[in-house]
Structure formats: C-alpha cells, structure tokens
Design a protein around this motif. Structure first.
Motif, PDB file in Angstrom:
ATOM      1  N   GLN A 241      -2.563  -4.055  -8.570  1.00 58.22           N
ATOM      2  CA  GLN A 241      -1.027  -4.027  -8.794  1.00 58.22           C
ATOM      3  C   GLN A 241      -0.470  -2.968  -7.849  1.00 58.22           C
ATOM      4  OE1 GLN A 241       0.727  -5.735 -11.297  1.00 58.22           O
ATOM      5  NE2 GLN A 241       2.216  -4.948  -9.955  1.00 58.22           N
ATOM      6  N   ASP A 245       2.167  -3.488  -5.103  1.00 56.58           N
ATOM      7  CA  ASP A 245       3.572  -2.670  -5.242  1.00 56.58           C
ATOM      8  C   ASP A 245       3.659  -1.942  -3.777  1.00 56.58           C
ATOM      9  OD1 ASP A 245       4.168  -3.394  -7.890  1.00 56.58           O
ATOM     10  OD2 ASP A 245       3.202  -1.296  -8.683  1.00 56.58           O
ATOM     11  N   ARG A 248       5.134  -4.582  -1.363  1.00 52.14           N
ATOM     12  CA  ARG A 248       6.339  -4.831  -1.766  1.00 52.14           C
ATOM     13  C   ARG A 248       7.343  -3.745  -1.445  1.00 52.14           C
ATOM     14  NH1 ARG A 248       5.607  -5.170  -6.863  1.00 52.14           N
ATOM     15  NH2 ARG A 248       4.668  -7.556  -6.839  1.00 52.14           N
ATOM     16  N   GLN A 249       7.074  -2.708  -1.362  1.00 54.08           N
ATOM     17  CA  GLN A 249       7.766  -1.696  -0.774  1.00 54.08           C
ATOM     18  C   GLN A 249       7.826  -1.817   0.814  1.00 54.08           C
ATOM     19  OE1 GLN A 249       5.964   2.086  -1.888  1.00 54.08           O
ATOM     20  NE2 GLN A 249       8.048   2.909  -2.200  1.00 54.08           N
ATOM     21  N   SER A 259      14.125  -1.399  -3.477  1.00 54.61           N
ATOM     22  CA  SER A 259      12.540  -1.591  -3.972  1.00 54.61           C
ATOM     23  C   SER A 259      12.572  -1.443  -5.643  1.00 54.61           C
ATOM     24  CB  SER A 259      11.937  -0.671  -3.171  1.00 54.61           C
ATOM     25  OG  SER A 259      12.059   0.805  -3.413  1.00 54.61           O
ATOM     26  N   ASP A 260      13.662  -1.216  -6.214  1.00 56.54           N
ATOM     27  CA  ASP A 260      13.538  -0.890  -7.519  1.00 56.54           C
ATOM     28  C   ASP A 260      14.255  -2.049  -8.381  1.00 56.54           C
ATOM     29  OD1 ASP A 260      16.672   0.896  -7.788  1.00 56.54           O
ATOM     30  OD2 ASP A 260      16.191  -0.783  -7.028  1.00 56.54           O
TER      31      ASP A 260
END
Ligand code: MLT
Length: 260
Positions: A241, A245, A248-249, A259-260
């Motif tokens: 995870q 993340d 993804r950033q 990114s939120d």
C-alpha cells in the motif's frame, strides 16, 4: 560497447500512463503482483522479466545495466510507448538509472525502490566475482539458501523468493552479478535527471542501507524520499500500500494531478 537487445517476456495490467516495473536480482516480474490491484485504475503497469531471469532469454556472459536498459527500451518500442515512468527495485533500480542516463527523453518519471545510485566498492565487487565462481559450481541453489533471509524477515516472502531463485537459470544469475560488479557510479550524473523521482526505502533493508538511498534522493533534482520503517529489501511485497501510494504520487508529479 556491443549492445544486442533481446525480446523480454513481460506481463501487463491496468490502463493509464505507462509505468514499467523492473524487478531486482535474482527475481522476476511476479514480485510486483501485489501492486496491480492498487494501481491498475491509474496506470498501465508493464512488468518485464529481465534477461536471464523469469521467462526471458538467457543471453550473453555479462548482463550490464546498460544492456538490460536497452532490452527495456526495445520492449517500449514493441509496445509503441514513447515515454514511461520507470520504477526499479534494487538491481532493477540500477537498470532504471542506466535507462535514465541513455534515454532521458523517454523517461517521464523515475522510481528507485530498495536501490541506490552508488557503484560497488572494490570489496563488494570482488565478492560478487567470487560468488560467480561458487554459483558456477553449485548452481542457483546456493543463493536460494542464503539470500531469502537477507531480503525479508517475513517467512512467506522468504519462501516466495526462494522459489523464484531456484527457477532462475544459473547463467542468468552469474551474468547479472558480473553486470552489477562493473556498473558505473550513477551518483555522478544523478543531478542531470530532470524527471520527477521518488526514492522508496525500507528501514530494515539488510542489503542496501538507508544512507545511499538518502544520498540518491538528495542528488536527484526533483526527488523525494519515502522511508518505510518496517520494510526490508522487498517493500513492494512487505508494504504494497505504501509503495503504491508513493508511485501514485509520482504519477501525479508527472501528469500534474492533485494527489489528495
Ligand atoms: C538486488 O536485490 O537486486 C541485488 O541484490 C542488489 C545488489 O546486490 O546490489
């Protein structure tokens, strides 16, 4: 230098910006499988087996990082992909750096997972060449005994990687060891990489310490460091995870999304 790329075996999943996930030594593309459900809605994940590993051909006596990067470029050409985010774990990170150096225009973003930019110190280089001789005598089984416990403290992951190592051709292993031993110090030109980059590193990594990862993040011009205190050398399996993340950033830094 004679560069004769080969056609790599690969798997792909998901849709979106191309992200190439390059495994480390002596692994194969399956180490990335836990990331697929976490990223398949944002990215087209392309997971090759490097030469001499998994289902890709065993070719040549030395798998230099540059040659393996050339294989990745050939794969992108086969897929008609001009630019990609390239993420590599450990040796895969060395290959990603060779890609960044040789093909800066094709690099959209860079991820180093449990990796470093520094070359081997002379003693490490010597040890790799001694290991080549031992593996030539005893085969992949030698590494299957010693390496899993160094890669991760998790017994399930140890068993998983042991099985991969046992399936890996000893010639692929020795060629990769020779290639790693002769790799150049990428710290000298890291600052020239203009693409966004993330350096992801486990606090329990017994193979590559946090220090060279920190240095890489400092030298890269647009990088940030993600420290995962409980992960070892296999963060994409130990803390998928957090790794997803971070990737993804990175995707967001490349395509300018929120990114939120
Ligand atoms: C890897 O995990 O890819 C390698 O062990 C890294 C290295 O030996 O430098």
């Amino acid at each position: 230098m004679e560069l004769q790329p080969v056609d790599l075996y690969y798997e792909e999943a998901g849709r979106g910006i191309p992200v190439v996930l390059i495994h480390g030594f002596p692994m194969d593309h399956t180490i990335w499988h836990r990331l697929v459900p976490l990223l398949e809605n944002e990215a087209r994940l392309i997971m090759p087996d490097l030469r001499g590993h998994g289902r890709s051909p065993v070719e040549g006596r030395v798998s230099s990082m540059r040659l393996m990067a050339e294989d990745v470029v050939r794969l992108l050409d086969r897929l008609n992909i001009d630019q990609a985010i390239v993420v590599g774990q450990s040796m895969g990170g060395y290959v990603a750096l060779a890609f960044a150096n040789a093909y800066p225009g094709r690099l959209a973003g860079l991820g180093l997972v449990a990796s470093q930019a520094a070359a081997d110190l002379p003693e490490k280089r010597q040890n790799r060449l001694k290991q080549v001789e031992r593996i030539r005598r005893r085969g992949s089984a030698l590494l299957a005994e010693s390496m899993p416990a160094v890669l991760s403290a998790d017994p399930n992951i140890q068993q998983f990687v042991r099985e991969i190592i046992l399936k890996t051709d000893a010639r692929g292993i020795t060629a990769a060891l020779r290639g790693m031993a002769e790799r150049a110090n990428a710290e000298e030109w890291l600052a020239e990489i203009s693409a966004p980059a993330v350096v992801i590193h486990g606090g329990q990594d017994a193979l590559i310490s946090m220090e060279p990862a920190r240095t890489a993040a400092q030298l890269l011009s647009r990088a940030w460091l993600v420290e995962l205190p409980t992960a070892g050398h296999m963060p994409m399996m130990e803390d998928p995870q957090a790794v997803a993340d971070a990737i993804r950033q990175l995707i967001c830094a490349v395509v300018n999304c929120r990114s939120d």
